[in-house]
Scaffold this motif. Structure first.
Motif, PDB file in Angstrom:
ATOM      1  N   GLU A 211       0.828  -1.205   0.000  1.00  0.00           N
ATOM      2  CA  GLU A 211       0.000   0.000   0.000  1.00  0.00           C
ATOM      3  C   GLU A 211       0.863   1.255   0.000  1.00  0.00           C
ATOM      4  OE1 GLU A 211      -2.669  -0.460   3.304  1.00  0.00           O
ATOM      5  OE2 GLU A 211      -3.779  -2.075   2.313  1.00  0.00           O
ATOM      6  N   ARG A 212       1.939   1.239   0.765  1.00  0.00           N
ATOM      7  CA  ARG A 212       2.855   2.380   0.776  1.00  0.00           C
ATOM      8  C   ARG A 212       3.508   2.565  -0.593  1.00  0.00           C
ATOM      9  NH1 ARG A 212       5.993   2.920   6.458  1.00  0.00           N
ATOM     10  NH2 ARG A 212       4.147   3.217   7.722  1.00  0.00           N
ATOM     11  N   MET A 213       3.921   1.460  -1.201  1.00  0.00           N
ATOM     12  CA  MET A 213       4.510   1.539  -2.536  1.00  0.00           C
ATOM     13  C   MET A 213       3.488   2.047  -3.544  1.00  0.00           C
ATOM     14  SD  MET A 213       6.844  -1.844  -2.806  1.00  0.00           S
ATOM     15  CE  MET A 213       8.355  -2.022  -1.877  1.00  0.00           C
ATOM     16  N   GLN A 214       2.234   1.635  -3.379  1.00  0.00           N
ATOM     17  CA  GLN A 214       1.183   2.069  -4.293  1.00  0.00           C
ATOM     18  C   GLN A 214       0.989   3.574  -4.232  1.00  0.00           C
ATOM     19  OE1 GLN A 214      -0.556   0.167  -6.665  1.00  0.00           O
ATOM     20  NE2 GLN A 214      -0.978   2.258  -7.321  1.00  0.00           N
ATOM     21  N   ARG A 215       1.057   4.134  -3.037  1.00  0.00           N
ATOM     22  CA  ARG A 215       0.916   5.596  -2.911  1.00  0.00           C
ATOM     23  C   ARG A 215       2.012   6.300  -3.702  1.00  0.00           C
ATOM     24  NH1 ARG A 215      -0.804   4.442   2.689  1.00  0.00           N
ATOM     25  NH2 ARG A 215       1.348   4.706   3.362  1.00  0.00           N
ATOM     26  N   GLY A 216       3.221   5.749  -3.684  1.00  0.00           N
ATOM     27  CA  GLY A 216       4.301   6.324  -4.480  1.00  0.00           C
ATOM     28  C   GLY A 216       4.044   6.162  -5.968  1.00  0.00           C
ATOM     29  N   LEU A 217       3.538   4.995  -6.365  1.00  0.00           N
ATOM     30  CA  LEU A 217       3.240   4.747  -7.779  1.00  0.00           C
ATOM     31  C   LEU A 217       2.096   5.615  -8.280  1.00  0.00           C
ATOM     32  CD1 LEU A 217       3.560   0.864  -7.908  1.00  0.00           C
ATOM     33  CD2 LEU A 217       5.017   2.510  -9.087  1.00  0.00           C
ATOM     34  N   ASP A 218       1.142   5.929  -7.403  1.00  0.00           N
ATOM     35  CA  ASP A 218       0.027   6.789  -7.794  1.00  0.00           C
ATOM     36  C   ASP A 218       0.527   8.163  -8.218  1.00  0.00           C
ATOM     37  OD1 ASP A 218      -1.794   4.780  -7.298  1.00  0.00           O
ATOM     38  OD2 ASP A 218      -2.379   5.556  -5.319  1.00  0.00           O
ATOM     39  N   LYS A 219       1.590   8.621  -7.563  1.00  0.00           N
ATOM     40  CA  LYS A 219       2.150   9.936  -7.879  1.00  0.00           C
ATOM     41  C   LYS A 219       3.136   9.885  -9.036  1.00  0.00           C
ATOM     42  CE  LYS A 219       1.451  11.636  -3.259  1.00  0.00           C
ATOM     43  NZ  LYS A 219       2.007  12.209  -2.055  1.00  0.00           N
ATOM     44  N   ARG A 220       3.883   8.792  -9.123  1.00  0.00           N
ATOM     45  CA  ARG A 220       4.891   8.638 -10.174  1.00  0.00           C
ATOM     46  C   ARG A 220       4.878   7.203 -10.683  1.00  0.00           C
ATOM     47  NH1 ARG A 220       8.864  12.076  -6.727  1.00  0.00           N
ATOM     48  NH2 ARG A 220       8.234  14.121  -7.430  1.00  0.00           N
ATOM     49  N   PRO A 221       4.016   6.915 -11.649  1.00  0.00           N
ATOM     50  CA  PRO A 221       3.896   5.536 -12.160  1.00  0.00           C
ATOM     51  C   PRO A 221       5.183   5.038 -12.811  1.00  0.00           C
ATOM     52  CG  PRO A 221       2.231   6.977 -13.136  1.00  0.00           C
ATOM     53  CD  PRO A 221       3.108   7.829 -12.303  1.00  0.00           C
ATOM     54  N   LEU A 222       5.342   3.747 -12.774  1.00  0.00           N
ATOM     55  CA  LEU A 222       6.495   3.070 -13.351  1.00  0.00           C
ATOM     56  C   LEU A 222       5.983   2.204 -14.495  1.00  0.00           C
ATOM     57  CD1 LEU A 222       9.415   3.121 -12.188  1.00  0.00           C
ATOM     58  CD2 LEU A 222       8.920   0.935 -11.140  1.00  0.00           C
ATOM     59  N   ALA A 223       6.563   2.334 -15.666  1.00  0.00           N
ATOM     60  CA  ALA A 223       6.102   1.559 -16.825  1.00  0.00           C
ATOM     61  C   ALA A 223       6.654   0.133 -16.802  1.00  0.00           C
ATOM     62  CB  ALA A 223       6.507   2.253 -18.119  1.00  0.00           C
ATOM     63  N   GLU A 224       7.828  -0.039 -16.221  1.00  0.00           N
ATOM     64  CA  GLU A 224       8.464  -1.353 -16.199  1.00  0.00           C
ATOM     65  C   GLU A 224       7.983  -2.186 -15.006  1.00  0.00           C
ATOM     66  OE1 GLU A 224      10.738   1.515 -18.455  1.00  0.00           O
ATOM     67  OE2 GLU A 224      10.135   1.540 -16.367  1.00  0.00           O
ATOM     68  N   THR A 225       8.498  -3.412 -14.936  1.00  0.00           N
ATOM     69  CA  THR A 225       8.102  -4.336 -13.880  1.00  0.00           C
ATOM     70  C   THR A 225       9.287  -4.623 -12.962  1.00  0.00           C
ATOM     71  OG1 THR A 225       6.596  -5.365 -15.445  1.00  0.00           O
ATOM     72  CG2 THR A 225       7.017  -6.564 -13.432  1.00  0.00           C
ATOM     73  N   ILE A 226       9.086  -4.357 -11.675  1.00  0.00           N
ATOM     74  CA  ILE A 226      10.105  -4.629 -10.656  1.00  0.00           C
ATOM     75  C   ILE A 226       9.442  -5.461  -9.570  1.00  0.00           C
ATOM     76  CG2 ILE A 226      11.652  -3.643  -8.939  1.00  0.00           C
ATOM     77  CD1 ILE A 226      11.825  -1.138 -10.685  1.00  0.00           C
ATOM     78  N   LYS A 227      10.151  -6.501  -9.127  1.00  0.00           N
ATOM     79  CA  LYS A 227       9.594  -7.386  -8.101  1.00  0.00           C
ATOM     80  C   LYS A 227      10.487  -7.369  -6.872  1.00  0.00           C
ATOM     81  CE  LYS A 227       9.794 -11.772  -8.995  1.00  0.00           C
ATOM     82  NZ  LYS A 227       9.497 -13.126  -9.476  1.00  0.00           N
ATOM     83  N   PHE A 228       9.863  -7.303  -5.704  1.00  0.00           N
ATOM     84  CA  PHE A 228      10.534  -7.473  -4.419  1.00  0.00           C
ATOM     85  C   PHE A 228      10.183  -8.879  -3.952  1.00  0.00           C
ATOM     86  CE2 PHE A 228      10.042  -2.995  -4.988  1.00  0.00           C
ATOM     87  CZ  PHE A 228      11.239  -2.467  -4.533  1.00  0.00           C
ATOM     88  N   ASP A 229      11.132  -9.787  -4.083  1.00  0.00           N
ATOM     89  CA  ASP A 229      10.908 -11.197  -3.753  1.00  0.00           C
ATOM     90  C   ASP A 229      11.338 -11.461  -2.319  1.00  0.00           C
ATOM     91  OD1 ASP A 229      10.751 -13.928  -3.569  1.00  0.00           O
ATOM     92  OD2 ASP A 229      11.920 -14.330  -5.378  1.00  0.00           O
TER      93      ASP A 229
END
Length: 127
Positions: A41-59
């Motif tokens: 959810e915290r990461m989503q708030r950052g993405l809402d302001k500055r979207p990322l076109a690529e795919t990054i995974k935190f495994d």
């Protein structure tokens, strides 16, 4: 890889600095555990302001994975162009600013596979 994290650290570009208001503590001072859902959810708030076109995974291994894909932070183990391997407790510390990314990388607490240039894209999430 050392140079990439050194660059990120010098530029204050890393996950621990994901939009300051997105990282403001949401739990009481004594409560340190943060579920993977809270982190997403915290990461989503950052993405809402500055979207990322690529795919990054935190495994986070057996604890699950957070994939940043098409502007969404989802708790799914999807294929990604760049994967950051980190334990859930260390991801919690990293997001909370209690784990230095350079130290974590040197100590082997963070491993990056795939396109290293995309790790630099995390700067889009940063304020």
């Amino acid at each position: 890889m050392w140079r990439v994290f050194s660059y990120l650290l010098r530029r204050n570009v890393f996950v621990a600095r994901v939009i300051p208001d997105a990282l403001a503590p949401t739990h009481s001072q004594g409560e340190e555990h943060m579920a993977l859902q809270d982190i997403a959810e915290r990461m989503q708030r950052g993405l809402d302001k500055r979207p990322l076109a690529e795919t990054i995974k935190f495994d986070c291994g057996d604890d699950g994975a957070i994939t940043l894909d098409a502007g969404q932070a989802v708790i799914e183990d999807r294929p990604a162009q760049c994967t950051i391997h980190i334990s859930e407790p260390n991801l919690q510390k990293l997001i909370g600013g209690k784990l230095n990314p350079m130290t974590a990388f040197v100590m082997g607490k963070i491993k990056v596979t795939g396109d290293m240039k995309l790790a630099m894209k995390l700067g889009q999430l940063l304020g």
